[in-house]
Design a protein around this motif. Sequence first.
Motif, mmCIF file in Angstrom:
data_model
loop_
_atom_site.group_PDB
_atom_site.id
_atom_site.type_symbol
_atom_site.label_atom_id
_atom_site.label_comp_id
_atom_site.label_asym_id
_atom_site.label_seq_id
_atom_site.Cartn_x
_atom_site.Cartn_y
_atom_site.Cartn_z
ATOM 1 N N SER A 137 0.816 -1.192 0.094
ATOM 2 C CA SER A 137 -0.119 0.008 -0.079
ATOM 3 C C SER A 137 0.946 1.190 0.019
ATOM 4 C CB SER A 137 -0.845 0.107 1.095
ATOM 5 O OG SER A 137 -0.292 -0.257 2.384
ATOM 6 N N SER A 138 1.806 1.270 0.742
ATOM 7 C CA SER A 138 2.746 2.557 0.798
ATOM 8 C C SER A 138 3.703 2.552 -0.507
ATOM 9 C CB SER A 138 3.635 2.303 2.046
ATOM 10 O OG SER A 138 4.762 1.365 1.795
ATOM 11 N N ASN A 139 3.937 1.578 -1.152
ATOM 12 C CA ASN A 139 4.824 1.601 -2.524
ATOM 13 C C ASN A 139 3.873 2.201 -3.591
ATOM 14 O OD1 ASN A 139 6.749 1.108 -4.234
ATOM 15 N ND2 ASN A 139 5.615 -0.574 -5.136
ATOM 16 N N ARG A 140 2.596 1.932 -3.391
ATOM 17 C CA ARG A 140 1.692 2.128 -4.554
ATOM 18 C C ARG A 140 0.898 3.548 -4.300
ATOM 19 N NH1 ARG A 140 -0.908 -4.113 -4.964
ATOM 20 N NH2 ARG A 140 1.202 -4.845 -5.422
ATOM 21 N N ALA A 141 1.105 3.959 -3.168
ATOM 22 C CA ALA A 141 0.804 5.404 -2.583
ATOM 23 C C ALA A 141 1.801 6.304 -3.356
ATOM 24 C CB ALA A 141 0.546 5.678 -1.265
ATOM 25 N N LYS A 142 2.931 5.658 -2.985
ATOM 26 C CA LYS A 142 4.266 6.453 -3.680
ATOM 27 C C LYS A 142 4.393 6.834 -4.947
ATOM 28 C CE LYS A 142 9.393 6.118 -3.810
ATOM 29 N NZ LYS A 142 10.741 5.306 -3.391
ATOM 30 N N GLY A 143 4.189 5.763 -5.662
ATOM 31 C CA GLY A 143 3.989 5.833 -7.502
ATOM 32 C C GLY A 143 5.427 6.037 -7.863
ATOM 33 N N ASP A 144 5.362 6.883 -8.576
ATOM 34 C CA ASP A 144 6.894 7.481 -9.402
ATOM 35 C C ASP A 144 6.983 8.703 -8.769
ATOM 36 O OD1 ASP A 144 4.880 9.187 -10.362
ATOM 37 O OD2 ASP A 144 5.567 8.795 -12.680
ATOM 38 N N GLN A 145 6.559 9.236 -7.451
ATOM 39 C CA GLN A 145 6.569 10.852 -7.085
ATOM 40 C C GLN A 145 7.961 10.759 -6.432
ATOM 41 O OE1 GLN A 145 2.530 12.176 -5.462
ATOM 42 N NE2 GLN A 145 2.718 9.968 -5.056
ATOM 43 N N ASP A 146 8.521 11.984 -6.635
ATOM 44 C CA ASP A 146 9.545 12.313 -5.796
ATOM 45 C C ASP A 146 9.340 13.018 -4.530
ATOM 46 O OD1 ASP A 146 9.430 15.513 -5.601
ATOM 47 O OD2 ASP A 146 9.798 15.433 -7.743
ATOM 48 N N PRO A 147 10.598 13.034 -3.656
ATOM 49 C CA PRO A 147 10.054 13.506 -2.244
ATOM 50 C C PRO A 147 9.157 14.658 -1.893
ATOM 51 C CG PRO A 147 12.357 12.695 -2.232
ATOM 52 C CD PRO A 147 11.873 12.820 -3.664
ATOM 53 N N SER A 148 9.277 15.734 -3.075
ATOM 54 C CA SER A 148 8.610 16.964 -2.860
ATOM 55 C C SER A 148 7.266 16.690 -3.031
ATOM 56 C CB SER A 148 9.084 17.884 -3.978
ATOM 57 O OG SER A 148 8.722 17.474 -5.337
ATOM 58 N N GLU A 149 6.919 15.433 -3.527
ATOM 59 C CA GLU A 149 5.284 14.959 -3.723
ATOM 60 C C GLU A 149 4.920 13.879 -2.752
ATOM 61 O OE1 GLU A 149 5.309 15.271 -8.580
ATOM 62 O OE2 GLU A 149 6.654 13.795 -7.763
ATOM 63 N N TRP A 150 5.789 13.152 -2.310
ATOM 64 C CA TRP A 150 5.440 12.025 -1.567
ATOM 65 C C TRP A 150 6.526 11.667 -0.394
ATOM 66 C CZ3 TRP A 150 7.469 7.377 0.108
ATOM 67 C CH2 TRP A 150 6.213 6.531 0.826
ATOM 68 N N GLN A 151 6.290 11.621 0.759
ATOM 69 C CA GLN A 151 7.199 11.165 1.725
ATOM 70 C C GLN A 151 6.542 10.074 2.757
ATOM 71 O OE1 GLN A 151 6.337 14.751 2.622
ATOM 72 N NE2 GLN A 151 7.340 15.264 0.614
ATOM 73 N N PRO A 152 7.506 9.036 3.275
ATOM 74 C CA PRO A 152 6.800 8.201 4.032
ATOM 75 C C PRO A 152 5.939 8.447 5.450
ATOM 76 C CG PRO A 152 9.197 7.616 3.749
ATOM 77 C CD PRO A 152 8.864 8.975 3.034
ATOM 78 N N SER A 153 5.029 7.855 5.848
ATOM 79 C CA SER A 153 4.095 8.606 6.812
ATOM 80 C C SER A 153 4.857 8.390 7.934
ATOM 81 C CB SER A 153 3.005 7.867 6.840
ATOM 82 O OG SER A 153 3.219 6.416 7.214
ATOM 83 N N ASN A 154 5.980 7.557 7.918
ATOM 84 C CA ASN A 154 7.022 7.286 9.206
ATOM 85 C C ASN A 154 7.809 8.439 9.050
ATOM 86 O OD1 ASN A 154 8.615 6.670 11.251
ATOM 87 N ND2 ASN A 154 9.320 4.497 10.160
ATOM 88 N N ARG A 155 7.685 9.438 9.806
ATOM 89 C CA ARG A 155 8.932 10.568 9.959
ATOM 90 C C ARG A 155 10.165 10.160 10.249
ATOM 91 N NH1 ARG A 155 6.602 15.760 9.214
ATOM 92 N NH2 ARG A 155 8.012 16.577 10.467
ATOM 93 N N ASP A 156 10.113 9.386 11.202
ATOM 94 C CA ASP A 156 11.363 8.824 11.786
ATOM 95 C C ASP A 156 12.105 8.341 10.613
ATOM 96 O OD1 ASP A 156 10.651 9.481 14.336
ATOM 97 O OD2 ASP A 156 10.031 7.431 14.811
ATOM 98 N N TYR A 157 11.480 7.916 9.581
ATOM 99 C CA TYR A 157 12.409 7.476 8.391
ATOM 100 C C TYR A 157 13.047 8.361 7.445
ATOM 101 C CZ TYR A 157 13.941 3.788 5.241
ATOM 102 O OH TYR A 157 14.667 2.876 4.353
ATOM 103 N N TRP A 158 12.408 9.589 7.651
ATOM 104 C CA TRP A 158 12.930 10.687 6.718
ATOM 105 C C TRP A 158 14.322 10.862 6.460
ATOM 106 C CZ3 TRP A 158 8.759 15.284 7.040
ATOM 107 C CH2 TRP A 158 7.684 14.895 6.574
ATOM 108 N N CYS A 159 14.920 10.865 7.326
ATOM 109 C CA CYS A 159 16.585 11.158 7.416
ATOM 110 C C CYS A 159 17.053 10.103 6.390
ATOM 111 C CB CYS A 159 17.126 11.035 8.677
ATOM 112 S SG CYS A 159 19.168 11.018 8.611
ATOM 113 N N THR A 160 16.735 8.560 6.650
ATOM 114 C CA THR A 160 17.452 7.500 6.013
ATOM 115 C C THR A 160 16.871 7.588 4.448
ATOM 116 O OG1 THR A 160 17.692 6.202 7.663
ATOM 117 C CG2 THR A 160 17.564 5.124 5.654
ATOM 118 N N TYR A 161 15.467 7.994 4.343
ATOM 119 C CA TYR A 161 14.941 8.133 2.919
ATOM 120 C C TYR A 161 15.684 9.178 2.194
ATOM 121 C CZ TYR A 161 11.120 8.108 -0.347
ATOM 122 O OH TYR A 161 10.368 7.843 -1.391
#
Length: 213
Positions: A154-178
Amino acid sequence: MGVRLLLAAVAVTLALVGCTPVADPDAPSDAPAAADDTVRLLGQLTVAKAGSMKGYSRARFPHWRDAGKNCDVRDTVLQRDGESIKLSGCNVVGGRWYSEYDKRTFSDPADLDVDHMVPLANAWRSGADKWDDERRGDFANDLTRPQLLAVSASSNRAKGDQDPSEWQPSNRDYWCTYAQSWIAVKSYWRLSVTTAEKATLTDMLDTCPAQKP
């Protein structure tokens, strides 16, 4: 598990099951760099408008490649990123996975997708349209960089082909690693970023823990 096991366990694990990792043998191991190094890499990326999707097809990025008898790169990633893995031959049929994007745990591999950190279509728009299909296949099956990660479908399909300005993981703790992973991949493959993409990556790097002097 996510990128915590991204590099170190790949060769050992695959050797145990008779699979061969698919990666550029001459490429260095590029785990996400430290925050300061990532800022430097981000600053070195070419900033450009997103290119056209003309001519794009996922078939132009051949995947998943064979990685041993009756297994492929998807199986390799599922095995690498999971725990208590159950195999049928070289195919992953069970185990336990933690999806870094949304903090969810799964036991059925059918509930997971193997995400391309930098999506194939995004890569096409940022320079991969100029590559040949062999190089695009290398990119799509890259086990050396932090490009492939088992996450919830579900998260992968919500992301689609979007870059970080358009989609970020809902888990903010992972933003740095992402952000570190995204930049590491784009830096190695010499892909461009948009102005908005670069600004968002900069903001995401601000979530990285402060480094001790």
